[in-house]
Design a protein around this motif. Structure first.
Motif, PDB file in Angstrom:
ATOM      1  N   PHE A 100      28.908  44.410  43.583  1.00 19.05           N
ATOM      2  CA  PHE A 100      29.629  43.442  44.409  1.00 19.05           C
ATOM      3  C   PHE A 100      30.718  42.829  43.543  1.00 19.05           C
ATOM      4  CE2 PHE A 100      30.346  39.002  45.543  1.00 19.05           C
ATOM      5  CZ  PHE A 100      30.749  39.124  46.870  1.00 19.05           C
ATOM      6  N   GLN A 101      31.962  42.798  44.032  1.00 19.29           N
ATOM      7  CA  GLN A 101      33.091  42.342  43.231  1.00 19.29           C
ATOM      8  C   GLN A 101      33.850  41.233  43.951  1.00 19.29           C
ATOM      9  OE1 GLN A 101      35.426  45.897  42.792  1.00 19.29           O
ATOM     10  NE2 GLN A 101      33.799  47.013  41.711  1.00 19.29           N
ATOM     11  N   TYR A 102      34.230  40.212  43.197  1.00 22.24           N
ATOM     12  CA  TYR A 102      35.124  39.179  43.717  1.00 22.24           C
ATOM     13  C   TYR A 102      36.442  39.264  42.945  1.00 22.24           C
ATOM     14  CZ  TYR A 102      37.275  34.704  44.769  1.00 22.24           C
ATOM     15  OH  TYR A 102      38.167  33.729  45.157  1.00 22.24           O
ATOM     16  N   LEU A 103      37.531  39.475  43.670  1.00 21.59           N
ATOM     17  CA  LEU A 103      38.845  39.644  43.063  1.00 21.59           C
ATOM     18  C   LEU A 103      39.677  38.380  43.257  1.00 21.59           C
ATOM     19  CD1 LEU A 103      38.008  42.571  44.602  1.00 21.59           C
ATOM     20  CD2 LEU A 103      39.950  43.297  43.224  1.00 21.59           C
ATOM     21  N   PHE A 104      40.445  38.031  42.235  1.00 25.77           N
ATOM     22  CA  PHE A 104      41.251  36.815  42.293  1.00 25.77           C
ATOM     23  C   PHE A 104      42.418  36.946  41.328  1.00 25.77           C
ATOM     24  CE2 PHE A 104      38.251  36.405  38.898  1.00 25.77           C
ATOM     25  CZ  PHE A 104      38.925  35.746  37.896  1.00 25.77           C
ATOM     26  N   GLY A 105      43.468  36.192  41.588  1.00 22.73           N
ATOM     27  CA  GLY A 105      44.597  36.199  40.660  1.00 22.73           C
ATOM     28  C   GLY A 105      45.845  35.618  41.287  1.00 22.73           C
ATOM     29  N   THR A 106      46.888  35.532  40.484  1.00 20.71           N
ATOM     30  CA  THR A 106      48.175  35.002  40.925  1.00 20.71           C
ATOM     31  C   THR A 106      49.291  35.915  40.426  1.00 20.71           C
ATOM     32  OG1 THR A 106      47.350  32.728  40.839  1.00 20.71           O
ATOM     33  CG2 THR A 106      49.726  33.021  40.858  1.00 20.71           C
ATOM     34  N   ILE A 107      50.245  36.186  41.292  1.00 18.82           N
ATOM     35  CA  ILE A 107      51.422  36.969  40.924  1.00 18.82           C
ATOM     36  C   ILE A 107      52.665  36.126  41.191  1.00 18.82           C
ATOM     37  CG2 ILE A 107      52.801  39.024  41.427  1.00 18.82           C
ATOM     38  CD1 ILE A 107      50.223  40.442  42.171  1.00 18.82           C
ATOM     39  N   GLU A 108      53.519  35.996  40.189  1.00 18.31           N
ATOM     40  CA  GLU A 108      54.754  35.239  40.313  1.00 18.31           C
ATOM     41  C   GLU A 108      55.944  36.173  40.081  1.00 18.31           C
ATOM     42  OE1 GLU A 108      54.674  32.008  37.600  1.00 18.31           O
ATOM     43  OE2 GLU A 108      52.797  31.168  38.376  1.00 18.31           O
ATOM     44  N   THR A 109      56.896  36.140  40.999  1.00 17.85           N
ATOM     45  CA  THR A 109      58.098  36.967  40.853  1.00 17.85           C
ATOM     46  C   THR A 109      59.337  36.088  41.009  1.00 17.85           C
ATOM     47  OG1 THR A 109      58.203  37.534  43.217  1.00 17.85           O
ATOM     48  CG2 THR A 109      56.894  38.965  41.790  1.00 17.85           C
ATOM     49  N   GLU A 110      60.399  36.513  40.360  1.00 14.14           N
ATOM     50  CA  GLU A 110      61.652  35.755  40.407  1.00 14.14           C
ATOM     51  C   GLU A 110      62.814  36.720  40.570  1.00 14.14           C
ATOM     52  OE1 GLU A 110      64.309  32.730  37.554  1.00 14.14           O
ATOM     53  OE2 GLU A 110      62.169  33.089  37.152  1.00 14.14           O
TER      54      GLU A 110
END
Length: 417
Positions: free
Chosen positions: A169-179
Motif C-alpha cells: 500500500f503506497q501513499y504518494l505526496f509532493g509539490t512541483i513548482e514551475t516558472e
C-alpha cells in the motif's frame, strides 16, 4: 552498534536528500517528472531486475519477496550523478547528489514478512536558461523543481515452499513548482508566471514469485508484479507578475504576484506489469525482466503540447551476481559479491515524433561487514537518454551509488548481556 549506525545514517540522508533538486533532466518538464526509484542499490547494480530475492536483502520492486525475510533488514542509499546535456550546438554539465531510499523489512513468522519505507517516485529539475529568441524577438525561459515521494507498507506471504504473494500500500505526496518568464527586446518589463501543484494519492503494488529447484545445485526463480493505474489529486495555484531582466540575466520582480484562478486536476500514475525469470544458486545468479507500462494515457500538468505525446512504455533488464566463495573464512575478497547488469527502456515519452529512450549498464560490489550479515554496496552506472535529432537533448549520465544493508535480530530478546 549496527542499530546506532543505521539511525545516524538515516538522519543524515533524510535531511540532506529531500532538500535537493533531484534531476537536471529537461525531460522532467513533462508529466510528473522523471522516474526516480529503480530499486535498492544492490538491485540497481544488477540492471534493476525485480525477480531476485533472498533472506538478507529487501527487493522493494516485488512485495512477494518480503516473505523471505529471516532477519530484520534496514537499508539506505544515495547517489551522486554527473550529467552531460548535449543539444547539438550546445552542451551543459550538471551534478546532483540525491537520497534514494530508506526501507525496513522484518519477519513476522516463518511464512510472512513485512516492509515499510520512504522512496522517491519522480523528480522535476529542468532549467531552460539558454535564452532563445523567437521570430518576434521575445526571450522565453523555463524552470522547474520538486517531485513526488511515497511511503509504503507491504507484506509478503509464503503459500508453500514454491509460491509467495505480496501486496504494497503506497501513499504518494509532493509539490512541483514551475516558472515561465517572457521578455521582449526594447520593452522595459516582461512577464513571469509561477505554477504550484500539490500532489497526493494512493497506489497499490501486487507481486507473485515462484521458486523451485532444478537439481541439487541449481534454482529457478520467476516473478510477476502488477501495479494498477491510479490518479494523483493535483491542487493547482498560479501567480503572475511583471519582471525585469537584469544585466546578469536574473529575473527581478517588478510588481506583486497576482493569483489567477486555475482548475485543480488529476494526474495519472500508469499501470505496470513486470515479468521476470532467472537461474542460479547462492554463488551466482543471472536473470531478466520485461516491464510494460501504460504510459500512453499520461497527460501534462497544465498544458498539452502539439509536439508532445505519450505511448506505452517497455523496459528490458538483464543482470546478476557472482560470489567466489560466500562461506570463506580466511579470504575476504572471496566473499565479495560482484554484480552487473544492463537495461534498455522506451520511456513512453514522444517529442517531435521521436521516442525518448534510455539505456545504461551497471557494475557493483557488495562488501560484507565483518562479523555480521550486513554489507556496504558500491556501484557505478553509465547511460544515455534522448537524442540530439529533431531539436532534442541527449543526456549522458555517470552515477556513483552507495547503499548500506544492516541485518540483525532487532526484535528478539537476548538471553545474556
Amino acid at each position: 552498534m549496527i542499530k546506532k549506525i543505521a539511525l545516524i545514517v538515516t538522519i543524515l540522508l533524510a535531511n540532506f536528500g529531500f532538500a535537493q533538486e533531484n534531476t537536471p533532466s529537461p525531460y522532467s518538464f513533462y508529466g510528473i517528472g522523471s522516474t526516480k526509484f529503480k530499486g535498492t542499490n544492490d538491485i540497481v547494480n544488477m540492471g534493476g531486475i525485480s525477480v531476485y530475492a533472498d533472506s538478507t536483502n529487501i527487493n522493494v520492486l516485488n512485495p512477494a519477496t518480503y516473505s523471505n525475510q529471516m532477519l530484520t533488514s534496514f537499508q539506505v542509499g544515495a547517489t551522486t550523478s554527473f550529467y552531460k546535456l548535449n543539444a547539438g550546438s550546445q552542451t551543459e554539465k550538471a551534478q546532483k547528489t540525491t537520497f534514494d531510499y530508506l526501507v525496513l523489512g522484518f519477519p513476522v513468522s516463518k511464512k510472512m514478512g513485512v516492509s515499510l519505507g520512504l522512496l522517491p517516485q519522480s523528480a522535476v529539475g529542468y532549467r531552460f536558461v539558454n535564452d532563445r529568441r523567437d521570430t518576434d524577438n521575445t526571450i522565453n525561459r523555463y524552470f522547474g523543481k520538486g517531485g513526488v515521494n511515497k511511503v509504503y507498507f507491504g507484506s509478503g506471504y509464503k503459500i508453500n515452499s514454491k509460491f509467495s504473494v505480496g501486496l504494497d500500500f503506497q501513499y504518494l505526496f509532493g509539490t512541483i513548482e514551475t516558472e515561465a518568464q517572457k521578455f521582449q527586446e526594447n520593452v522595459q518589463y516582461g512577464s513571469r508566471e509561477l505554477n504550484e501543484s500539490s500532489l497526493s494519492g494512493v497506489a497499490f503494488n501486487a507481486g507473485l514469485t515462484y521458486n523451485t529447484k532444478l537439481d541439487n545445485k541449481l534454482n529457478f526463480m520467476s516473478s510477476l508484479v502488477y501495479s494498477p493505474q491510479t490518479k494523483l489529486n493535483s491542487n493547482n495555484a498560479r501567480y503572475v507578475s511583471l519582471a525585469s531582466l537584469s544585466s546578469d540575466g536574473t529575473a527581478l520582480p517588478a510588481s506583486v504576484d497576482v493569483e489567477v484562478n486555475v482548475a485543480d486536476s488529476k494526474l495519472i500514475i500508469p499501470s505496470k506489469l513486470a515479468l521476470g525469470a532467472g537461474i542460479g544458486n547462492r554463488k551466482w545468479f543471472i536473470g531478466g525482466d520485461i516491464t510494460f507500462s501504460g504510459t500512453g494515457s499520461q497527460i501534462n500538468r497544465f498544458d498539452n503540447y502539439s509536439n508532445v505525446s505519450y505511448e506505452n512504455a517497455t523496459r528490458v533488464a538483464i543482470g546478476g551476481f557472482f560470489i567466489p566463495k560466500f562461506d570463506s573464512y580466511d579470504n575476504y575478497f572471496e566473499r565479495i559479491t560482484y554484480r552487473g547488469g544492463f537495461k534498455f527502456e522506451n520511456t513512453g515519452l514522444v517529442i517531435n515524433n521521436t521516442a525518448i529512450k534510455d539505456k545504461s549498464a551497471t557494475i557493483g560490489l557488495g562488501l560484507p561487514i565483518k562479523g555480521t550479515f550486513s554489507s556496504l554496496n558500491l556501484g557505478v552506472e553509465y547511460g544515455e537518454r534522448g537524442s540530439v535529432l529533431r531539436g532534442l537533448v541527449r543526456e549522458e549520465y555517470f552515477s556513483i551509488n552507495i547503499g548500506l544493508i544492516f541485518n540483525d535480530k532487532w526484535f528478539k530478546k537476548t538471553l545474556y548481556n
